[in-house]
Design an enzyme around this catalytic site. Structure first.
Site, mmCIF file in Angstrom:
data_model
loop_
_atom_site.group_PDB
_atom_site.id
_atom_site.type_symbol
_atom_site.label_atom_id
_atom_site.label_comp_id
_atom_site.label_asym_id
_atom_site.label_seq_id
_atom_site.Cartn_x
_atom_site.Cartn_y
_atom_site.Cartn_z
ATOM 1 C CB ALA A 160 -0.970 -0.028 1.206
ATOM 2 C CE1 TYR A 161 5.264 5.641 2.741
ATOM 3 C CE2 TYR A 161 7.090 4.312 1.967
ATOM 4 C CZ TYR A 161 6.538 5.175 2.421
ATOM 5 O OH TYR A 161 7.562 6.411 2.361
ATOM 6 C CB ALA A 162 5.382 0.441 -2.639
ATOM 7 C CB SER A 166 0.679 5.857 -1.446
ATOM 8 O OG SER A 166 1.858 5.629 -0.302
#
Length: 246
Positions: A154-156, A158
């Site tokens: 999810a972080y990557a 975003s």
């Protein structure tokens, strides 16, 4: 103390701590005035301002939600009314929540989307409208977009949006002499990175690059300062600052 006219004026989101703070301190040492935009921690932001002003620099702090256009516009207005305009935007504010694709709470996904994607778009939109000729926009991305580490999906995702927005905006600003780049740190010894990680995990990630250490905020600030000043022929790029990890 008599303050001189700054050579350039920068807005730094997430400037109260970590990479954002290191960038703020570095830019003021080079004669730039800074407006530090922070989300919640008033004490940290004011401490950074005090540290800068005690060293002879010029800095102000303003609380703002980077995903809210009116709040971001207020930061640009403050910079313009106090220092005369805005030349540099360093968008360092970000949210990191780790979990597997199967387990991640979708409300947490939405939180990261709001800060990391919408926030980047809002800050860049205001920068595109307000920056003076010769300006620079530097967005903070991450090297984990290339590493495919478990729990980082999810972080990557975003931050991949940051990598997409930056070169497109660079082309949209054709003819205005404004550069737009993303800086993608590897594991860096900040509170955001270290929070919740076991010592063994930190040691393993520090050994993923041939320098065999975590990056320091000052390592990243050095590259930001170059892009914010003399690095005028670098444009529309994602610059990986990770000690050779990828």
């Amino acid at each position: 103390m008599i303050q001189t006219t700054p050579s350039r004026v920068a807005i730094i989101t997430g400037g109260g701590r970590g990479i954002g703070k290191a960038a703020a301190v570095r830019l003021t040492r080079e004669g730039q005035a800074v407006v530090i935009v922070y989300a919640r921690n008033h004490e940290e932001a004011n401490h950074t301002v005090s540290e800068i002003t005690a060293a002879g620099g010029q800095a102000l702090a303003l609380q703002a939600d980077v995903a809210e256009p009116e709040a971001v516009a207020a930061a640009f207005n403050l910079a313009a009314s106090t220092f005369g305009g805005v030349d540099v935007v360093v968008h360092s504010a970000g949210l990191l929540i780790l979990d597997t694709v199967a387990a991640l709470d979708l409300e947490q996904l939405d939180l990261m989307h709001r800060t990391n994607i919408r926030g980047t778009f809002v800050v860049n939109q205001q920068a595109a409208r307000c920056l003076r000729s010769g300006g620079a926009i530097i967005n903070l991305s991450t090297s984990v977009t290339k590493l495919a580490l478990p729990a980082y999906a999810a972080y990557a995702a975003s931050k991949s949006a940051v990598d997409a927005i930056s070169p497109i905006l660079a082309k949209e600003l054709r003819g205005r002499d404004i550069t737009v780049n993303a800086v993608a740190p590897g594991p860096t010894a900040t509170e955001l990175f270290l929070a919740g990680k076991e010592e063994a995990t930190i040691k393993r990630m520090a050994g993923m690059n041939p320098m065999e250490r975590l990056g320091l905020p000052d390592d990243i600030a050095e590259v930001i300062a170059f892009l914010a000043g003399p690095g005028r022929w670098i444009n529309g790029q994602t610059v990986y600052v990770n000690g050779g990890m990828v």
